[in-house]
Write a protein that holds these residues in place. Structure first.
Motif, PDB file in Angstrom:
ATOM      1  N   ASP A 196      61.206 152.444   6.892  1.00 35.26           N
ATOM      2  CA  ASP A 196      60.240 152.101   7.377  1.00 35.26           C
ATOM      3  C   ASP A 196      59.550 151.112   5.517  1.00 35.26           C
ATOM      4  O   ASP A 196      59.971 151.896   4.211  1.00 35.26           O
ATOM      5  CB  ASP A 196      59.319 153.368   7.025  1.00 35.26           C
ATOM      6  N   ILE A 197      58.161 150.831   5.341  1.00 37.89           N
ATOM      7  CA  ILE A 197      57.626 149.462   4.524  1.00 37.89           C
ATOM      8  C   ILE A 197      56.544 150.478   4.622  1.00 37.89           C
ATOM      9  O   ILE A 197      55.774 149.747   5.054  1.00 37.89           O
ATOM     10  CB  ILE A 197      58.323 148.673   4.865  1.00 37.89           C
ATOM     11  N   PHE A 198      55.937 150.778   3.458  1.00 34.60           N
ATOM     12  CA  PHE A 198      54.336 151.084   3.633  1.00 34.60           C
ATOM     13  C   PHE A 198      53.402 150.378   2.079  1.00 34.60           C
ATOM     14  O   PHE A 198      54.636 149.755   1.032  1.00 34.60           O
ATOM     15  CB  PHE A 198      54.301 152.988   2.881  1.00 34.60           C
ATOM     16  N   TYR A 199      53.196 149.784   2.272  1.00 38.39           N
ATOM     17  CA  TYR A 199      51.755 149.419   1.240  1.00 38.39           C
ATOM     18  C   TYR A 199      50.830 150.084   0.816  1.00 38.39           C
ATOM     19  O   TYR A 199      50.768 150.958   1.399  1.00 38.39           O
ATOM     20  CB  TYR A 199      51.709 147.918   0.668  1.00 38.39           C
ATOM     21  N   ASP A 214      64.079 148.045  13.097  1.00 38.43           N
ATOM     22  CA  ASP A 214      64.235 148.512  14.274  1.00 38.43           C
ATOM     23  C   ASP A 214      65.573 148.164  15.269  1.00 38.43           C
ATOM     24  O   ASP A 214      65.957 147.875  15.965  1.00 38.43           O
ATOM     25  CB  ASP A 214      63.061 148.623  15.238  1.00 38.43           C
ATOM     26  N   VAL A 215      65.819 147.068  14.611  1.00 37.60           N
ATOM     27  CA  VAL A 215      67.346 146.261  14.596  1.00 37.60           C
ATOM     28  C   VAL A 215      68.547 146.781  14.395  1.00 37.60           C
ATOM     29  O   VAL A 215      68.938 147.533  13.681  1.00 37.60           O
ATOM     30  CB  VAL A 215      67.431 145.005  13.458  1.00 37.60           C
ATOM     31  N   ALA A 216      69.218 146.990  15.709  1.00 34.37           N
ATOM     32  CA  ALA A 216      70.089 147.377  15.772  1.00 34.37           C
ATOM     33  C   ALA A 216      71.470 147.265  14.706  1.00 34.37           C
ATOM     34  O   ALA A 216      71.556 146.269  14.899  1.00 34.37           O
ATOM     35  CB  ALA A 216      71.103 147.671  17.163  1.00 34.37           C
ATOM     36  N   GLY A 217      71.993 148.022  14.348  1.00 34.10           N
ATOM     37  CA  GLY A 217      73.311 147.793  13.066  1.00 34.10           C
ATOM     38  C   GLY A 217      72.164 147.129  11.826  1.00 34.10           C
ATOM     39  O   GLY A 217      73.331 146.441  10.956  1.00 34.10           O
ATOM     40  N   GLY A 218      70.968 147.290  11.514  1.00 36.22           N
ATOM     41  CA  GLY A 218      70.911 146.790  10.250  1.00 36.22           C
ATOM     42  C   GLY A 218      71.324 147.307   8.868  1.00 36.22           C
ATOM     43  O   GLY A 218      71.026 146.318   8.148  1.00 36.22           O
ATOM     44  N   GLY A 219      71.238 148.666   8.886  1.00 37.95           N
ATOM     45  CA  GLY A 219      71.745 148.995   7.702  1.00 37.95           C
ATOM     46  C   GLY A 219      70.406 149.522   7.464  1.00 37.95           C
ATOM     47  O   GLY A 219      69.236 149.817   7.453  1.00 37.95           O
ATOM     48  N   GLU A 220      70.967 149.825   6.109  1.00 37.99           N
ATOM     49  CA  GLU A 220      69.414 150.651   5.387  1.00 37.99           C
ATOM     50  C   GLU A 220      69.013 149.746   4.439  1.00 37.99           C
ATOM     51  O   GLU A 220      69.452 148.875   3.624  1.00 37.99           O
ATOM     52  CB  GLU A 220      69.700 152.204   4.030  1.00 37.99           C
ATOM     53  N   LEU A 221      67.546 149.419   4.160  1.00 32.92           N
ATOM     54  CA  LEU A 221      67.003 148.842   3.613  1.00 32.92           C
ATOM     55  C   LEU A 221      67.137 149.118   1.784  1.00 32.92           C
ATOM     56  O   LEU A 221      66.456 149.801   1.616  1.00 32.92           O
ATOM     57  CB  LEU A 221      65.388 149.337   3.282  1.00 32.92           C
ATOM     58  N   GLY A 241      72.886 145.600   6.476  1.00 34.76           N
ATOM     59  CA  GLY A 241      73.716 144.867   7.150  1.00 34.76           C
ATOM     60  C   GLY A 241      73.813 143.411   7.267  1.00 34.76           C
ATOM     61  O   GLY A 241      74.113 142.736   7.937  1.00 34.76           O
ATOM     62  N   GLY A 242      73.404 143.112   6.116  1.00 38.55           N
ATOM     63  CA  GLY A 242      72.636 141.717   6.437  1.00 38.55           C
ATOM     64  C   GLY A 242      71.997 140.771   6.844  1.00 38.55           C
ATOM     65  O   GLY A 242      71.913 139.632   7.326  1.00 38.55           O
ATOM     66  N   ILE A 243      70.846 141.690   6.898  1.00 39.81           N
ATOM     67  CA  ILE A 243      69.458 141.334   7.882  1.00 39.81           C
ATOM     68  C   ILE A 243      68.103 140.657   6.415  1.00 39.81           C
ATOM     69  O   ILE A 243      68.198 141.530   5.701  1.00 39.81           O
ATOM     70  CB  ILE A 243      69.166 142.230   8.471  1.00 39.81           C
ATOM     71  N   MET A 244      67.774 139.441   6.711  1.00 42.62           N
ATOM     72  CA  MET A 244      66.598 139.102   6.098  1.00 42.62           C
ATOM     73  C   MET A 244      65.250 138.737   6.658  1.00 42.62           C
ATOM     74  O   MET A 244      65.213 138.193   7.449  1.00 42.62           O
ATOM     75  CB  MET A 244      67.035 137.715   5.547  1.00 42.62           C
ATOM     76  N   GLN A 245      64.335 139.255   6.242  1.00 40.75           N
ATOM     77  CA  GLN A 245      63.267 139.083   7.165  1.00 40.75           C
ATOM     78  C   GLN A 245      61.818 139.047   6.407  1.00 40.75           C
ATOM     79  O   GLN A 245      61.732 139.436   4.899  1.00 40.75           O
ATOM     80  CB  GLN A 245      62.287 140.715   7.929  1.00 40.75           C
ATOM     81  N   VAL A 246      60.878 138.222   6.547  1.00 43.10           N
ATOM     82  CA  VAL A 246      59.277 137.770   6.420  1.00 43.10           C
ATOM     83  C   VAL A 246      58.493 138.268   6.699  1.00 43.10           C
ATOM     84  O   VAL A 246      58.526 137.673   7.768  1.00 43.10           O
ATOM     85  CB  VAL A 246      59.549 136.618   5.250  1.00 43.10           C
ATOM     86  N   TRP A 247      57.645 138.993   5.861  1.00 39.24           N
ATOM     87  CA  TRP A 247      56.331 140.004   7.069  1.00 39.24           C
ATOM     88  C   TRP A 247      55.214 139.680   6.522  1.00 39.24           C
ATOM     89  O   TRP A 247      54.821 139.005   4.604  1.00 39.24           O
ATOM     90  CB  TRP A 247      56.763 141.531   7.274  1.00 39.24           C
ATOM     91  N   ASP A 248      54.295 139.108   7.272  1.00 37.86           N
ATOM     92  CA  ASP A 248      52.337 138.861   6.389  1.00 37.86           C
ATOM     93  C   ASP A 248      52.253 140.026   6.474  1.00 37.86           C
ATOM     94  O   ASP A 248      51.899 140.578   8.186  1.00 37.86           O
ATOM     95  CB  ASP A 248      52.638 137.823   7.227  1.00 37.86           C
ATOM     96  N   ALA A 249      51.823 140.459   5.462  1.00 38.30           N
ATOM     97  CA  ALA A 249      50.739 141.888   5.425  1.00 38.30           C
ATOM     98  C   ALA A 249      49.584 142.070   6.399  1.00 38.30           C
ATOM     99  O   ALA A 249      48.881 142.449   6.876  1.00 38.30           O
ATOM    100  CB  ALA A 249      50.500 142.437   4.250  1.00 38.30           C
ATOM    101  N   GLY A 250      48.750 140.591   6.290  1.00 37.37           N
ATOM    102  CA  GLY A 250      47.623 140.761   7.199  1.00 37.37           C
ATOM    103  C   GLY A 250      46.406 140.539   5.932  1.00 37.37           C
ATOM    104  O   GLY A 250      46.165 140.587   4.780  1.00 37.37           O
TER     105      GLY A 250
END
Length: 525
Positions: A196-199, A214-221, A241-250
């Motif tokens: 999880d990511i909290f701010y 919640d991606v399978a095999g995503g590994g650890e943040l 696990g090699g996953i890159m994401q960009v989220w908008d906090a709104g």
């Protein structure tokens, strides 16, 4: 009878008056002074003994012989330091006020207070230790140190070595090369706790959960980073696990919105990432660097120069230069050339070298060509480089050996100081050429307890002098830190404690206003 009368008349003869000394203008003594007996300064007996041949011989007594021997020893020892114009006088010389005659001469020449030039300076402690102590203490009263600068760490954190805020971070990554915390330009702190990511908004103290991986095999943040100007509410994350994401906090209304996601086909873990406007630079475990544009769903460019895992990526202030570092201690500078984009052929600039893995990178805000790098075990050294050097292998402008793992670096935007956070300490390396990890694998770490272990340290630039060494900050390694947007406060992370602490390190200089000049009153026509 006549002989007796003659002797009697001689014995009763009137004595002659004493003859006074004739005044001479060539003499510096008094004109009316009478001649005095000259005195010898050494007391000894001169014996006149007869030789075997019937002659007489002048022999010195034992006391006189000892004095002459001592005088020879003194003169021989003083031949070492000599000057052409200023003589060297031993301390056993006869003072000028020993006799009335020498006293008058010394007064005539102004030497009555023993102001005699001497090539060798006498130590006041040998003459009188008490007077020497008084002289030094009096000089210290006049040599008062200048007051510290208002913006310096000496006037802030050094006076009050206490944290301002303490936050919990359960489930943070234990990897010392991870960056589980980031600070946005609009004063929000984001933390990666497990999946999880909290701010938290530091002005309202409201805590919000941004997303859950919640991606399978995503590994650890392991990597989180807020965007730059224009994208303050967007956060980029990377996993092992090699996953890159960009989220908008709104608008802090709850869960954020997923904008982009890239998945590495070979499941290479993310070692570092950093924003530059619309671009996100990502360093992978195989040593390659990828550029992603948040406006595109595909990878923009990739280059493979490093031969080991990428540990650090950092853009400079204007986004024209990027620095990258790896697990072998190599640091590369990527510079945009005319008509070329970053990571194209010919944009690779200088190459720096450490003797240990390099994670900590920091560009100087008030001198854009300065880059500070810090290495971990087995080297533990801070070096400052100039990216404008024309050499392919430039020499560092400043080297600070610490023999302690350097895990993060930050320049102060208000003064010439450099902050570093540290982990374990170890014995210094032997002097060898080339990176140690490229020659032989490092020996197992044998930790030492030093004042720099698990500390927050501030150094002065360019002297490298240590201004602060805060050893009570955390009980474990301070693996990461992030600087506030105003450049005054800093958050530090200790995964062993699972705590995040805020410290007030620097302050802004007070605005004294513009001084009125004579050119402001008059104008030239």
């Amino acid at each position: 009878m006549s002989t007796d009368l003659h002797v009697e008349s001689c014995s009763t003869e009137t004595p002659l008056p004493r003859r006074k000394r004739v005044a001479s203008y060539a003499s510096v003594s008094k004109f009316s002074s009478s001649k005095r007996r000259r005195m010898s300064m050494f007391g000894g007996d001169l014996d006149i003994q007869e030789d075997v041949s019937g002659g007489s011989t002048l022999r010195l007594s034992n006391s006189v012989r000892k004095v002459l021997v001592c005088y020879e020893v003194v003169t021989d020892s003083l031949r070492i330091q000599v000057d052409r114009f200023v003589p060297t006088r031993p301390k056993t010389t006869i003072p000028l006020s020993a006799t009335p005659r020498t006293n008058r001469i010394s007064r005539q020449f102004g030497l009555s207070d023993s102001r005699v030039l001497n090539f060798k300076e006498n130590n006041p402690e040998e003459d009188n230790k008490m007077y020497g102590m008084l002289r030094r203490s009096a000089s210290n009263l006049f040599n008062t140190p200048p007051p510290p600068c208002v913006s310096s760490v000496v006037a802030n954190l050094t006076r009050r070595q206490q944290c301002v805020m303490v936050l919990d971070g359960p489930g943070m990554s234990k990897d010392p090369h991870a960056t589980p915390i980031t600070w946005s330009l609009d004063n929000r702190i984001a933390v990666a706790c497990g999946r999880d990511i909290f701010y938290q908004d530091l002005e309202t103290r409201a805590v919000t959960r941004l997303c859950t991986l919640d991606v399978a095999g995503g590994g650890e943040l392991c990597q989180v980073q807020w965007g730059g100007p224009g994208r303050e509410r967007q956060l980029a994350l990377g996993t092992t696990g090699g996953i890159m994401q960009v989220w908008d906090a709104g608008q802090d209304s709850g869960n954020g919105t997923l904008l982009r996601m890239w998945h590495e086909s070979n499941s290479l873990g993310v070692g570092a990432l950093d924003w530059n406007r619309d671009l996100v630079a990502v360093g992978l475990q195989d040593g390659s660097i990828s550029l992603f544009d948040v406006r595109s769903a595909k990878e923009t460019r990739r280059v493979s120069v490093h031969k080991s895992r990428i540990l650090g990526l950092k853009w400079n202030g204007d986004g024209s230069v990027m620095a990258s570092s790896d697990d072998l201690g190599m640091v590369y500078i990527w510079d945009k050339r005319a008509g070329k984009g970053l990571l194209e052929e010919g944009t690779q600039g200088s190459k720096m070298r450490h003797r240990g893995p390099v994670k900590a990178l920091a560009w100087c805000p008030w001198k854009p060509d300065l880059l500070a790098t810090g290495s971990t075990y087995p080297e533990g050294t801070i070096r400052v480089w100039s990216s404008s050097s024309p050499l392919s292998l430039p020499a560092p402008t400043l080297t600070i050996p610490l023999d302690t793992s350097v895990l993060s670096l930050h320049w102060s935007p208000h003064c010439k100081e450099l902050l570093s956070t540290h982990g374990s300490s170890f014995s210094p390396l032997p002097l060898t050429r080339g990176p140690v990890s490229a020659v032989l694998p490092p020996a197992p770490l044998k930790g030492l307890s030093t004042p720099l272990t698990n500390s927050i340290t501030v150094h002065n630039y360019p002297s490298g002098k240590r201004l602060l060494n805060l050893t009570t900050a955390h009980l474990g390694p301070v693996t990461h830190s992030c600087l506030a947007p105003n450049g005054e406060d800093i958050f530090t992370v200790c995964p062993r404690e699972e705590t995040i602490k805020k410290w007030h390190v620097w302050s802004k200089r007070p605005d004294t206003g513009k001084k009125e000049s004579a050119f402001d009153k008059w104008s030239i026509r």
